[in-house]
Design an enzyme around this catalytic site. Structure first.
Site, PDB file in Angstrom:
ATOM      1  CG  HIS A   1      -0.162   0.427   2.468  1.00 48.88           C
ATOM      2  ND1 HIS A   1       0.361  -0.771   3.241  1.00 48.88           N
ATOM      3  CD2 HIS A   1      -0.172   1.357   2.966  1.00 48.88           C
ATOM      4  CE1 HIS A   1       0.493  -0.014   4.423  1.00 48.88           C
ATOM      5  NE2 HIS A   1       0.635   1.175   4.296  1.00 48.88           N
TER       6      HIS A   1
HETATM    7  C1  UD1 Z   1      -2.409   6.013   5.330  1.00 48.02           C
HETATM    8  C2  UD1 Z   1      -1.136   6.368   5.969  1.00 48.02           C
HETATM    9  C3  UD1 Z   1      -0.104   5.527   6.053  1.00 48.02           C
HETATM   10  C4  UD1 Z   1      -0.568   4.168   6.583  1.00 48.02           C
HETATM   11  C5  UD1 Z   1      -1.711   3.623   6.013  1.00 48.02           C
HETATM   12  C6  UD1 Z   1      -2.190   2.492   6.617  1.00 48.02           C
HETATM   13  C7  UD1 Z   1      -1.102   9.012   5.401  1.00 48.02           C
HETATM   14  C8  UD1 Z   1      -0.015  10.095   4.891  1.00 48.02           C
HETATM   15  N1  UD1 Z   1      -0.863   7.698   5.352  1.00 48.02           N
HETATM   16  O1  UD1 Z   1      -1.932   5.541   3.955  1.00 48.02           O
HETATM   17  O2  UD1 Z   1       1.085   5.965   6.682  1.00 48.02           O
HETATM   18  O3  UD1 Z   1       0.641   3.116   6.353  1.00 48.02           O
HETATM   19  O4  UD1 Z   1      -2.754   4.581   5.818  1.00 48.02           O
HETATM   20  O5  UD1 Z   1      -3.184   1.604   5.705  1.00 48.02           O
HETATM   21  O6  UD1 Z   1      -1.702   9.052   6.814  1.00 48.02           O
HETATM   22  N2  UD1 Z   1      -9.226   4.458   0.736  1.00 48.02           N
HETATM   23  C9  UD1 Z   1     -10.571   4.034   0.620  1.00 48.02           C
HETATM   24  N3  UD1 Z   1     -11.342   3.383   1.761  1.00 48.02           N
HETATM   25  C10 UD1 Z   1     -10.745   3.546   2.866  1.00 48.02           C
HETATM   26  C11 UD1 Z   1      -9.202   4.389   3.074  1.00 48.02           C
HETATM   27  C12 UD1 Z   1      -8.785   4.720   2.039  1.00 48.02           C
HETATM   28  O7  UD1 Z   1     -10.947   3.720  -0.404  1.00 48.02           O
HETATM   29  O8  UD1 Z   1     -11.279   3.191   3.778  1.00 48.02           O
HETATM   30  C13 UD1 Z   1      -8.339   4.853  -0.499  1.00 48.02           C
HETATM   31  C14 UD1 Z   1      -8.743   6.145  -1.005  1.00 48.02           C
HETATM   32  O9  UD1 Z   1      -8.756   6.154  -2.432  1.00 48.02           O
HETATM   33  C15 UD1 Z   1      -7.615   6.998  -0.717  1.00 48.02           C
HETATM   34  C16 UD1 Z   1      -6.622   6.036  -0.617  1.00 48.02           C
HETATM   35  O10 UD1 Z   1      -6.925   5.068  -0.298  1.00 48.02           O
HETATM   36  O11 UD1 Z   1      -7.401   8.064  -1.442  1.00 48.02           O
HETATM   37  C17 UD1 Z   1      -5.449   6.466   0.342  1.00 48.02           C
HETATM   38  O12 UD1 Z   1      -5.957   6.470   1.587  1.00 48.02           O
HETATM   39  P1  UD1 Z   1      -5.025   7.545   2.817  1.00 48.02           P
HETATM   40  O13 UD1 Z   1      -5.845   7.155   4.064  1.00 48.02           O
HETATM   41  O14 UD1 Z   1      -5.032   8.943   2.253  1.00 48.02           O
HETATM   42  O15 UD1 Z   1      -3.743   6.896   2.744  1.00 48.02           O
HETATM   43  P2  UD1 Z   1      -3.271   5.318   2.999  1.00 48.02           P
HETATM   44  O16 UD1 Z   1      -2.576   5.098   1.538  1.00 48.02           O
HETATM   45  O17 UD1 Z   1      -4.286   4.644   3.546  1.00 48.02           O
HETATM   46  N1  UDP Z   2      -4.134  -5.509   8.608  1.00 43.66           N
HETATM   47  C1  UDP Z   2      -5.217  -6.048   8.656  1.00 43.66           C
HETATM   48  N2  UDP Z   2      -5.778  -6.591   7.418  1.00 43.66           N
HETATM   49  C2  UDP Z   2      -5.215  -6.301   6.442  1.00 43.66           C
HETATM   50  C3  UDP Z   2      -3.985  -5.872   6.064  1.00 43.66           C
HETATM   51  C4  UDP Z   2      -3.293  -5.337   7.297  1.00 43.66           C
HETATM   52  O1  UDP Z   2      -5.768  -6.139   9.715  1.00 43.66           O
HETATM   53  O2  UDP Z   2      -5.750  -6.701   5.174  1.00 43.66           O
HETATM   54  C5  UDP Z   2      -3.292  -5.152   9.951  1.00 43.66           C
HETATM   55  C6  UDP Z   2      -2.096  -5.556  10.126  1.00 43.66           C
HETATM   56  O3  UDP Z   2      -2.219  -7.035  10.765  1.00 43.66           O
HETATM   57  C7  UDP Z   2      -1.443  -4.432  11.011  1.00 43.66           C
HETATM   58  C8  UDP Z   2      -2.020  -3.323  10.300  1.00 43.66           C
HETATM   59  O4  UDP Z   2      -3.184  -3.887   9.748  1.00 43.66           O
HETATM   60  O5  UDP Z   2      -1.821  -4.727  12.251  1.00 43.66           O
HETATM   61  C9  UDP Z   2      -0.971  -2.760   9.550  1.00 43.66           C
HETATM   62  O6  UDP Z   2      -1.597  -1.563   9.013  1.00 43.66           O
HETATM   63  P1  UDP Z   2      -1.113  -1.052   7.472  1.00 43.66           P
HETATM   64  O7  UDP Z   2      -0.319  -2.283   6.472  1.00 43.66           O
HETATM   65  O8  UDP Z   2      -2.345  -0.528   6.913  1.00 43.66           O
HETATM   66  O9  UDP Z   2      -0.275   0.093   7.941  1.00 43.66           O
HETATM   67  P2  UDP Z   2       1.208   0.507   8.444  1.00 43.66           P
HETATM   68  O10 UDP Z   2       1.533  -0.455   9.361  1.00 43.66           O
HETATM   69  O11 UDP Z   2       2.243   0.070   7.132  1.00 43.66           O
HETATM   70  O12 UDP Z   2       1.121   1.884   8.796  1.00 43.66           O
END
Ligand code: UD1
Ligand code: UDP
Length: 363
Positions: free
Chosen positions: A202
């Site tokens: 991601h």
């Molecule tokens: C965010 C965090 C990242 C973290 C990740 C965990 C920031 C800058 N990034 O990244 O550090 O590792 O969360 O997963 O805060 N979207 C959906 N549904 C949702 C959420 C997101 O469709 O419920 C899609 C949308 O298109 C959105 C994109 O995912 O634009 C990115 O979501 P966003 O929360 O901006 O950043 P993450 O990539 O999730």
């Molecule tokens: N996780 C989850 N379901 C998924 C992918 C990740 O429950 O399909 C959990 C994972 O076990 C961990 C957390 O989400 O506890 C990590 O989140 P993510 O990878 O989104 O973010 P990051 O840690 O990179 O910020």
């Protein structure tokens, strides 16, 4: 004592669960859910499965550009802080929700507590690196999970009220693994123990490069094992944008599924042959589960997992990812790299101690 917690992404909910359970034994917690993640399988299910208390405030921010998302959160969190007048604001990790909570608190001169302080990738192209640095520099009480993180803070002259305590994600794993194995079974996912690779992707640095995503999927397609890929919505949207559906159709061994719940994820991690990821949390969970981990990034904040030889950084454009997945042999899982599983309890006690000390100074 009133602590206002700000969280709103999947990994933050995983961390809130153990800390909230402990914190509420000593203090009143007001939970603000920014709603940065909002799909049921990115947020709602975590509240339910992990018994996270119902948020006192649901800001419903959702997705937007970084500036807009952070700005809207900042505005709304400020209003909540003014209304609640907490003793402190508590934030986790490095997301835009973290930064918004940190800025709102610091501008109102409310002490800020940062859990997962001091992590650095030393790569300022990552939005998370900016969020971490800024948050640490306006925090009043900092909880680095590791010695490396504490040392990073020292290098930036942050030395006061820094308490190295371990990682709350280890607490969560210890608390939930047996529950996960009781509740879910591998057959539901169509895979067999130690015969599949679990992958998550991601990070912007991977999803925003069609070449990298292509290289990753081409490597997966070469494997004999099944690859189970719970797909983050960001990655799903990017695959659609790049028109990469054909690549997936051509690879019978790659099984793309919706994001799974935390308990499902713990089970899938534990039973996997290897894990390929760019997630921070998943790298640590691979170590806890004693499963080989390949990290699709040029650097990691969780350097200890690499130092002990259980995690390897891989550049999918420069290296043969498929071969590395086959050959990688982890070295040593004997070290307790992330504390003793009681970080949440200790953090809660330290928070109370900190405010007792502050109150004594005022008197
Ligand atoms: C965010 C965090 C990242 C973290 C990740 C965990 C920031 C800058 N990034 O990244 O550090 O590792 O969360 O997963 O805060 N979207 C959906 N549904 C949702 C959420 C997101 O469709 O419920 C899609 C949308 O298109 C959105 C994109 O995912 O634009 C990115 O979501 P966003 O929360 O901006 O950043 P993450 O990539 O999730
Ligand atoms: N996780 C989850 N379901 C998924 C992918 C990740 O429950 O399909 C959990 C994972 O076990 C961990 C957390 O989400 O506890 C990590 O989140 P993510 O990878 O989104 O973010 P990051 O840690 O990179 O910020």
């Amino acid at each position: 004592m009133k602590i206002l917690t700000v969280a709103g992404t999947r990994p933050q909910l995983v961390k809130v669960a153990p800390v909230s359970r402990e914190l509420r034994k000593h203090a009143k917690e007001i939970l603000v859910n920014t709603g940065q993640h909002y799909d049921y399988n990115m947020a709602g299910i975590f509240f339910e499965e992990l018994n996270i208390p119902k948020p006192d405030y649901d800001l419903g921010i959702g997705s937007a550009s970084h500036g807009k998302q952070t700005g809207e959160m900042l505005k709304m969190i400020e209003e909540v802080i003014l209304k609640e007048n907490p003793n402190a604001v508590l934030v986790y990790g490095d997301t835009n929700s973290t930064l918004a909570g940190a800025l709102a608190a610091s501008k109102l001169h409310i002490p800020l507590i940062h859990i997962e302080a001091g992590l650095r990738s030393f790569n300022k192209n990552m939005p998370e690196e900016i969020n971490r640095i800024l948050t640490d520099h306006v925090s009043s009480l900092l909880f680095p999970p590791t010695e490396t993180a504490a040392e990073n803070l020292k290098q930036e002259n942050i030395t006061e009220n820094v308490v190295k305590i371990g990682d709350v994600m280890y607490d969560a794993v210890l608390y939930n693994t047996a529950i996960a194995e009781e509740k879910y079974h591998l057959e539901e996912f169509g895979v067999r123990e130690k015969e599949y690779i679990l992958a998550t992707i991601h990070r912007a640095e991977n999803t925003d490069s069609k070449d990298k995503l292509t290289a990753i999927f081409q490597a997966f397609a070469k494997l004999d094992e099944k690859v189970l890929l719970p797909l983050h919505p960001r990655t799903k949207h990017k695959l659609q944008e790049y028109g990469m559906g054909n690549l997936l159709d051509g690879a019978a061994n790659i099984r793309v599924i919706e994001p799974v719940s935390y308990l499902e994820m713990l089970l899938l991690e534990k039973k996997a042959k290897a894990i390929v990821t760019d997630s921070g949390g998943v790298q640590k969970e691979a170590y806890f589960a004693k499963v080989p981990c390949l990290t699709l990034r040029p650097e990691t904040e969780w350097v200890e997992t690499v130092d002990v030889g259980c995690n390897r950084l891989v550049d999918p454009l420069e290296e043969d990812l498929a071969a590395i997945i086959q050959e990688f042999q982890p070295a040593d899982y004997s070290k307790q790299l992330y504390g003793d599983g009681k970080a949440s309890e200790k953090i809660s006690r330290e928070i109370i101690k900190f405010f007792e000390k502050e109150a004594a100074c005022v008197l």
